[in-house]
Design a protein around this motif. Structure first.
Motif, PDB file in Angstrom:
ATOM      1  N   VAL A 228      79.782 -73.795  67.061  1.00  0.00           N
ATOM      2  CA  VAL A 228      80.884 -74.306  67.873  1.00  0.00           C
ATOM      3  C   VAL A 228      81.166 -73.276  68.956  1.00  0.00           C
ATOM      4  CG1 VAL A 228      83.309 -74.969  67.924  1.00  0.00           C
ATOM      5  CG2 VAL A 228      81.890 -75.584  65.955  1.00  0.00           C
ATOM      6  N   GLN A 229      81.205 -73.731  70.202  1.00  0.00           N
ATOM      7  CA  GLN A 229      81.541 -72.850  71.310  1.00  0.00           C
ATOM      8  C   GLN A 229      82.871 -73.313  71.905  1.00  0.00           C
ATOM      9  OE1 GLN A 229      78.377 -72.408  74.139  1.00  0.00           O
ATOM     10  NE2 GLN A 229      76.984 -71.496  72.648  1.00  0.00           N
ATOM     11  N   ILE A 230      83.818 -72.396  71.929  1.00  0.00           N
ATOM     12  CA  ILE A 230      85.152 -72.723  72.438  1.00  0.00           C
ATOM     13  C   ILE A 230      85.517 -71.729  73.528  1.00  0.00           C
ATOM     14  CG2 ILE A 230      86.214 -71.428  70.533  1.00  0.00           C
ATOM     15  CD1 ILE A 230      88.601 -73.407  70.736  1.00  0.00           C
ATOM     16  N   SER A 231      85.907 -72.261  74.684  1.00  0.00           N
ATOM     17  CA  SER A 231      86.287 -71.437  75.826  1.00  0.00           C
ATOM     18  C   SER A 231      87.809 -71.427  75.946  1.00  0.00           C
ATOM     19  CB  SER A 231      85.658 -71.993  77.107  1.00  0.00           C
ATOM     20  OG  SER A 231      86.047 -71.237  78.237  1.00  0.00           O
ATOM     21  N   VAL A 232      88.386 -70.215  75.896  1.00  0.00           N
ATOM     22  CA  VAL A 232      89.846 -70.070  75.879  1.00  0.00           C
ATOM     23  C   VAL A 232      90.256 -68.871  76.740  1.00  0.00           C
ATOM     24  CG1 VAL A 232      90.116 -71.081  73.574  1.00  0.00           C
ATOM     25  CG2 VAL A 232      89.712 -68.625  73.803  1.00  0.00           C
ATOM     26  N   PRO A 233      91.528 -68.818  77.157  1.00  0.00           N
ATOM     27  CA  PRO A 233      91.987 -67.674  77.964  1.00  0.00           C
ATOM     28  C   PRO A 233      92.242 -66.412  77.130  1.00  0.00           C
ATOM     29  CG  PRO A 233      93.769 -69.229  77.627  1.00  0.00           C
ATOM     30  CD  PRO A 233      92.539 -69.881  77.085  1.00  0.00           C
ATOM     31  N   GLU A 234      92.332 -66.543  75.795  1.00  0.00           N
ATOM     32  CA  GLU A 234      92.572 -65.402  74.913  1.00  0.00           C
ATOM     33  C   GLU A 234      91.478 -65.344  73.838  1.00  0.00           C
ATOM     34  OE1 GLU A 234      96.996 -64.784  73.996  1.00  0.00           O
ATOM     35  OE2 GLU A 234      96.872 -66.944  74.396  1.00  0.00           O
TER      36      GLU A 234
END
Length: 303
Positions: A228-234
């Motif tokens: 699973v690849q998740i792109s987040v600001p933190e």
């Protein structure tokens, strides 16, 4: 058909001077399948394919097409078609005339020329001089020549060279269609993402030896499991939270956190519960390319 296999390679060995190009290689290709033949440059792929059509004499081993050596085939062009190079074609001759000459030499009816021209999508280009052809058009012409005898077996070395994305998609569908007709297809290519969309299984070689022959689905698993690849600001904060909740965080690079497994819902829920905005969330399946690199690392040949 004279054999259960379209292609049989058994303990094939070939040496050029001090270089052993192929070293005890064995694999098979079944009718009704598209098999990818992959490995580093110099792994022995071209030598093997040239041995199968009688261009190279093996030092040891057995190479059969339709159950017998190529030289013993009663109807070579009707049994196997090969595109191992675009070949020398007179630049002033049209593609259609080139095919007509080949057909006449082989005793193939002239109407077959028009059938293969339509089949490979040469269209109006068939009437133009080959000297003005793009590399992609030369590839289609070579494929048309290989199909003149309506062979049950096809061998292609880098057939997508010079093709644009539309041409690559056409090639994929075309080869799948040939396999659906019960033909055996062996394709050598370095374009692994494209190859993965057309083959049923793969033969992986290195240093002239077999590394593995497996169905595509099984081979993909060697590249690792889904992630699973998740792109987040933190990303650092999310990675820490995911580890606290038992997730296996594989990487935290830039804004992207990569987590083992395919439970995207659970990963996304951790971000949501802790007020972390999500820019992108997706599941990546293991790829043929990753499996290939894991299998062939350090196995490239000097040739």
């Amino acid at each position: 058909m004279t054999s259960a296999y379209a292609i049989e390679v058994e303990a094939l060995t070939k040496t050029f001077g001090t270089l052993k190009a192929v070293d005890g290689l064995s694999f098979t290709v079944e009718y009704g399948s598209v098999v990818g033949f992959i490995g580093p440059n110099g792994a022995g792929k071209t030598t093997t394919m040239r041995s199968l059509v009688g261009h190279v004499r093996p030092d040891a081993g057995r190479v059969h097409v339709a159950g017998r050596p190529y030289r013993d085939l009663a109807d070579p062009l009707g049994t196997v078609g090969a595109v191992l190079e675009t070949g020398a074609v007179h630049p002033g001759r049209s593609g259609r005339n080139h095919l007509r000459i080949l057909a006449r030499q082989a005793g193939i009816p002239r109407r077959r020329v028009e059938e293969v021209i339509d089949g490979v999508g040469l269209g109006q280009a068939a009437g133009r001089r080959v000297g003005g052809y793009s590399l992609g058009m030369r590839q289609r012409l070579a494929l048309a020549a290989a199909l003149l005898g309506d062979p049950a077996i096809l061998m292609l070395d880098e057939p997508a060279n010079g093709l644009d994305p539309e041409g690559i998609r056409w090639l994929r569908e075309f080869l799948r269609g040939l396999a659906a007709q019960g033909r055996g297809v062996l394709v050598s290519s370095h374009g692994l993402p494209e190859l993965a969309l057309m083959i049923d299984e793969a033969v992986v070689v290195g240093h002239g030896q077999l590394i593995t022959q497996q169905p595509l689905a099984d081979l993909r698993k060697l590249g690792g499991g889904p992630t699973v690849q998740i792109s987040v600001p933190e990303p650092d904060r999310l990675a820490a939270l995911l580890r606290e909740q038992g997730h296996q965080v594989l990487e935290c690079a830039g804004p992207i956190v990569t987590v083992a497994g395919d439970d995207a819902r659970s990963v996304g829920r951790v971000a949501f519960d802790h007020g972390i905005g999500v820019h992108r969330l997706l599941v990546e399946e293991p790829s043929l390319e990753e499996a290939y690199f894991r299998l062939t690392t350090g196995k490239d040949s000097i040739r």
